[in-house]
Each structure stands twice: as C-alpha cells, then as structure tokens.
Design an enzyme around this catalytic site. Sequence first.
Site, short mmCIF file in Angstrom:
data_model
loop_
_atom_site.label_atom_id
_atom_site.label_comp_id
_atom_site.label_asym_id
_atom_site.label_seq_id
_atom_site.Cartn_x
_atom_site.Cartn_y
_atom_site.Cartn_z
N GLU A 1 3.09 26.56 9.86
CA GLU A 1 3.04 25.36 8.89
C GLU A 1 2.21 25.25 7.74
OE1 GLU A 1 4.85 20.90 9.61
OE2 GLU A 1 4.70 22.25 11.18
N GLU B 1 -1.93 15.83 17.27
CA GLU B 1 -0.80 15.38 16.59
C GLU B 1 0.07 14.36 17.34
OE1 GLU B 1 3.03 17.31 14.38
OE2 GLU B 1 2.29 18.30 15.93
#
Length: 923
Positions: free
Chosen positions: A484, A763
């Site tokens: 990502e 996260e």
Amino acid sequence: MTYEPKIAPPSVEQHPTGFGIGTGTPRLSWRFLNTVDDCPREWEQTAYEVQVLRPPSSAEETHYVTSAESVLVPWPSVPLKSRERAQVRVRAYGRTTGQSEPKPTSWSSWATIETALLSKSDWKCLPIARPVKDANDGPLRPVRFRKSFTLSGNGDIGKARLYITSLGIYRAFINGHAVGDQCLAPGWTSYHHRLNYQSFDVAPLLNPDGHNTVAVEVGEGWYATRMGFRGGRRHLYGNQLAVIAQLEIVSNQNEATFSLATDQTWSCSPSAIIRSEFYDGELYDAREEDHDWTTISPEKTSTSSWDSVQELAFPTATLVAPDAPPVRVTEKIKPVSIQQTPSGKVVVDFGQNLVGRLQVHSLKIPDGAKVTFTHAEVLENGELGTRPLRHAKCTDEVISSGEEITNWTPQYTFHGFRYVQVDGWPKDQDLLTNLTALVMHTDMTRTGWFSCSHPMVNQLHANAWWSMRGNFLSIPTDCPQRDERLGWTGDIQIFGPSANFLYNTAGMLGDWLQDVAAEQLKERDGCVPPFVVPNVISEELWPHVPQAIWDDVVVLSPWDLYRSYGDIDILRRQYASMLAWVDRGIRRGPDGLWDPELWQLGDWLDPTAPPVEPGDARTNGTLVADAYLVHVTNTMSQISEVLGETADSTRFKADFQQLKAKFQAKYIASSGLLVGDTQTALSLAIMLDLHPTAEQAAHAASRLVNLVRLAKFRVATGFAGTPIIAHALTKTGHHQIAYRMLQEKNRPSWMYPITMGATTVWERWDSMLPDGSINPGEMTSFNHYALGSIINWLHSSVAGVSPMSPGWKQVRINPIPGGTIDSAEAKYDTPYGRLECRWSVHSTEDRFDLEILVPPNSSALVILPSEETLSKGTKYLDDNDGTWVGSGHHKFSHPWKWSGHRSGWPPKPIIPIMRKPEPENIA
C-alpha cells in the site's frame, strides 16, 4: 537586566536551506533565538530592516519597513533571476513595555539564497533512457548512465551546479563521489502534472584541470514499480527509466560557462542491482558489479558493456524546485538481540519498529552464494509475522562474487520493520555487529516536544512520533510496510495538527497539497481522487465517489497549515481546489447536506467493526459526513475572509447557518441528544458547536460522559471520533473522564498497545491480540499514525499550549492537570522562536507551579487551573479567565489542592447490574 532579541539568519519561503529555490521573489522570515536565560520581557517589533547583497555588485541594498511582521514578509528587492545568488540579513526595531522609542537589534548573520531554474527555457537537456528492446511487464532493472568530459580551467571553478531529476528515482555521482545525501530522489509527485528536481553545488567534486565523469543510476521508484493493493499495477507513469540533468560550470576568471546536458552522447548499462521494488525488495548481484563505473578514467575507455541511449521527449509536467526537504537517513540503529525461531530461523530484533533499510557492514561468502533479508514489524508464535504484508515480499537479497562485500545497503527500496529474518548468513561471521538499521524519512526540522511524569503516556507520544517519521516519506502515507504505502487523504487530514507540532511540515505538506489540487482540478466534477494522492487506484478497483473527511483534506489541511505557520499563500494557492470541492465535488441531497444514498467511510475502524468490515461503524456515516460539511463550510467562510474574497465569505457564512440549522433539525433532539447516540456523534456536535444552545450542549456532554463510563473508558470511536473525544470532554469540563480514557489499559485503548510492547501506533486498536496472535483482518498494520492523533490533546490540554492566532503569534497557555500525571512540559519552535511551558503540582505543599518562555514579538494568554476554570471547560474560557503576558521568561504559582482534585479519581465505570465489576486496569 534588559536583554536584546537575538535574530537567526533569515529563511526563505518554507524552504529548508534557501539553496535552489523556485521563486525569484522569496518571502523572508526570521526567528528569535532567545532562551529562558536571556529573553527580553514584553518585547514587540515595530519595524525591520533587510539588507541585500547581490554579487557581482558590492553595494548593499537596505530596505526599512515599518511593520510588526517577522514571518513571510515580502521580498524587498527586484526579483531574482534564474541561478542568481544573493545574501540577506535582517535586524528588527522594537521596544519593551515602558520604552518610549524603538531600538534596533544587532544584525543577523548573512543568509545565502540562490534560485534554481525558474523557466522551462532554462532546461537545455532531454530525458535519456535505455532503449526498449523487449516488452517487459515485470519489474524494470535499474539503469546506469554516464558521460565523461575534460575541463581545462587552470584550477579555476567559480561555480558549478548540477540540476537533475529522473523518471524513476536516482543516485548521482561525480568522479566517484556521491552527489548529495538524499534518498529516493526526486521523490513522489503526481508525475503527469509536477516533477520535482534538485539543485546541487558540485564544485568540490570536479577536477578543474582534467578528466571528469558524471554518472547516474536510476531505479523504478514510484514512477514504474508495482503500486496499490490487491496485486497492484506496474508502470503507472511509464515503462522507461530516464535521467534529466544538466551540469553548468562558471569560471571565476572570465565568466565562461561550460555546460553538459543529458542527450544522445551519453551511454548506459544495466545496473548490478537486478531488481529493486518498494513492495518486494531489492536483489543485488555482486558478480555483475563494475566498481569503476562512476570513475571511468581515460585509460579505461572500454564501452563493450555500455550502450547508446535513447532520447525521450521533454516532460509535459511542470518541473518544480520543491520547498520540501528530501528523504534522508536521519538515524542509525543497532540491533538489540538475535533469536532463533521455533522453526530454526535466525531473526534480528532492532528494538524499534522503524522505516528504512539495512546496512551490512561486512559479508564474505562464496561466489554465487546468497544472503536473504526478510523484514516484518512483529513476531507471531515466535516466527516472523509476514501475513499483514499481504502481497509484499519485503525481501532484500545479496549474491556474492566471492569478494568481501562492505557497507552494502539496498538503494531503491524501503521497508517498515522491527525484525529481520536472515537466511544464508555464514556462521563464522558475527551478525549482531554487522547489521545496522538506517532510519529514513523526509528530513523535516523537528519543532515540538512533549513529556510528562507518566512513562506510558510518554511512550504513547513517542509511538506517534515514530509513526509520523515512518509515514512522512516523500508524501504523507498510511503505512510503510505492506502493499500500500499510499497518500491517504483522511489519515493526514485528522493527524495534521499533531504533525504540524512535531515537525515543520509546511514545505512537505504544502507541496503535496499542490499535487492534490492538480489531480482534483483535472476532474470536471471537482471531486478529489478516491482517497489517495498521487492516485494509483483504478476506478475498477475503487469507484471514484466523493467522501467526507478524506476529500475534506482540500479545505481543512491548508487551514491547519495556515493556523500553524501563518502562511496565507498556502490558502491562496489552494483556493481554487477548495471551491471546486465545496461547490461541485460534494454530492448533496435536497436539503443541501450530503446525499444520504452515498455510502461513507465515516467513523472508519470503529473498534466494534469486524475484521472483514472495517467501515461497519456504530455511528451513521452520513451523520459524520454532514457534521463535517457544516464544519467545512464554516471553515470556507473564514478562509474566504482571510483572502479578502468578501462575496464568497458572505455566501459561505449564510450557507453555514443554513446547513447548521438543517443538521440540528435532522439529528439533534430538543434535549440536545443526537439521533446517533454514540461517542463519535456527540463529540462531533460538541467540538463543532452544532447545538442551538449551551444547555443542549451541556446535556450532550453529560450523555457523552455516560457513554464513556458505559464503555468502561475503553475507546469506542474510529477515524472521526478518536482525534476529538478527549478534546470534547475537556471542552465541556470533564477532563478527568478524558484522563481516565487516556490511562485505560484494557483493549481497545491507547495504553493497550503499549502493554503489548508497541513502539509505533497501530492501525487497529487490537492489531495484536492479547495472546500474541495478529488480528485476522486484512488491514492490520503496526505503523499507522491516524489513531495517534490523541497527542494533539497531550500538547494542548495536558501540556497546555495551543495557537490563538495564525503562526502562534498569540498563544494560549492553559494546562489542565488530571489523572495521575503531576507534571508535564512542551517545547515548540514557533515561527517567532522557542515557546516553552512546564508545570508541576506539589502535593505536599498544595501548590501549582507554571513556568513559561514566550518568544519575542509574540504574546500569551495564561489561564491557570482552578476549580472554576476546569469546571467551565475550555469552551467557555475567555480573556477574563487569564492573564496576558508578552515575551520573556515568566513564573506563576498558586494554591492547588491536589488531594481535592483527585478526590473523584478514578471516575467509575457504569456496570450492568447482572455483571460483577471488573478489576480496574489503569496505567
């Protein structure tokens, strides 16, 4: 004793050095260098003088300006031309309270500034690439370029500049010496619109009387590597790696100029680096290395392995001399231990989750033998935890030629890691002493520090700092490790105020926002690209739909930068982008609020959301979007007013009032409670002042406290609520509830990851489960700064410092003690100088002490904590609750019953009658 302000050499624009700037009319700023020991009291500037020296003229220009401004003042002289150099110094006139006439300070030291190439016509070179021989859908092998030339200047080089960029990422050399210390240059921009280039002073690297060689190696970088999740896509911007460069040398004697530009006369060769990708890592084959390729001498003129180059068309993108500093290696970390996993693998632990790459100091293995380094952030069941990396291999490989390999490091990749599994390392060579982790990020200037008496809170702050370092790598990214590493707009929008305190982000985020505008304004509907900039996500994978919070970055982040740095040009430059979003990009329903049929990310990553549905939040996404729309509209009215756009300001004020009324009718009951009875919904309404009356807001605050107690002080918010819930509680006089949430250790909480050994922000609140297993969700990163936005509350409420006017010229000092924290301090380098605030509670003496340093040419409103001010909450504090002070070192002390303040500590959870109370788990 009366002290004089001391002035640092002036800076230009938001540029870190002033060398290679991209404007001929750079604005000037100067900071005051005074400390606690010598800061003048109540000193304010009334005027300033700027002296400009522009060689070859020896005459000094002196410009006197009556102004209190010392931040980003206009360039006083005629515009600089391309390549022009000037020296600048300043002094200020000012006075302290009681002085009748302003007095001048001493002159600052001279600052040297130099422009880069200000016009496209200044570029005489062309991109050169290795000719394409076969179609290649896989990774592109890095390419080496070089050109040799001879100088006969009788030892005389007055000035030598290399202007360079690449289609890919490059390293440049002159006569075997590296040019600059940057990494991954020229960085990641929206390459179809903007391409950064760098300027270097290379005179010390040249041989003025003989043979010279310029050599450049180019790897894929963001330009061509595989990018995006679910396998990603390659060659997003092109499938040929190229360099664009020109060398300009000027003699001191006769001003004769020697120029060397990339063209068809250069040659190229494949690199000894076989492949180098961000996600998968780098493969280096020492058997293919030519150690002389950067230093080829006249007697070594063999070109058997070198090919001619192909000239490409000059880029249509604008070449930009950026204000942002480059990516650099900013720290080196040695490993703390080596362990053997249950499966027999060797894993090196660096003790800190970081972003960067390895350096191998010495490696001696047989010809053709290979050592492999696999990177990961955590261990799971004693083995390297690679599942969260998804399709990213994060593996670097070295193949030996039989000779010793020294100080090797991968050049065109980076990894997020704490642990490295090493395969193939020889048993007779010590591994611990031969590895170093090189920490990499955009080399911004550190500006803010925080500490308090609570070690775990300090660790929380350190974790957010490390996550910011790792994710401010050329652009602000979401995560640095898996497949990502993209510029997610929502993450930086909510973390921006925290980031702007920790580092001077004006150059980096200002440059990135120009890419946001460039990609947005190409769309007729004014919609921001779907969630990431630069945009690498295909519409087939993620449809192009407008989104609150994420797309609101085009309004809120420039405003945050303006609030932090006082730079009105950021607002002016981004204004078209803002208008396009608010007027055309937002998809509205009949009432002018968001279209309720549009799915919103909303309170993304609510802790109750299942691993496979991270957007399944308790708070309705449209409610979140509508609250943000009211806020964005209000912010637009303020921005328009600052810019003098009176017609826009008037209409946005009217729109704000109408939308606020619509929101109230749609979501807020007459009691003040919200249709969405969640912590996030209530916090948004409180923080954005969405209630019609103070009584309703107080009722909502009481309900928020009730919900927090029902949740047993564990976090019950996602992306939208987490950055503001502690602020909402403090704003309404419930600071002890905020402290109790801060210090909760059960998951989900800010302290839970720290109990699990976290050294960065995760996260998910439970990215690692209590049994040491990794959360099964696909999106499970151990380095995401978004949920670390709580540190903004640590700065503004615990330490007690926040700006009251743009650029921190006026500051609020309002520390709010609570919990078990009995001292705290913050230091922040404002655009005016160092601001310091430290407080402590002396429980045995029932006294609160506060010590502050206010920089010259600024002032502070000091509000000391008392039962009255704390119960009012920050929402209702005003000048009458505090004392205004000017610059200088100030001390305050007043009675404080710490035992009385703690009489209600800790606040108690609300436990259902059918359940037994759980043991409290407070940090």
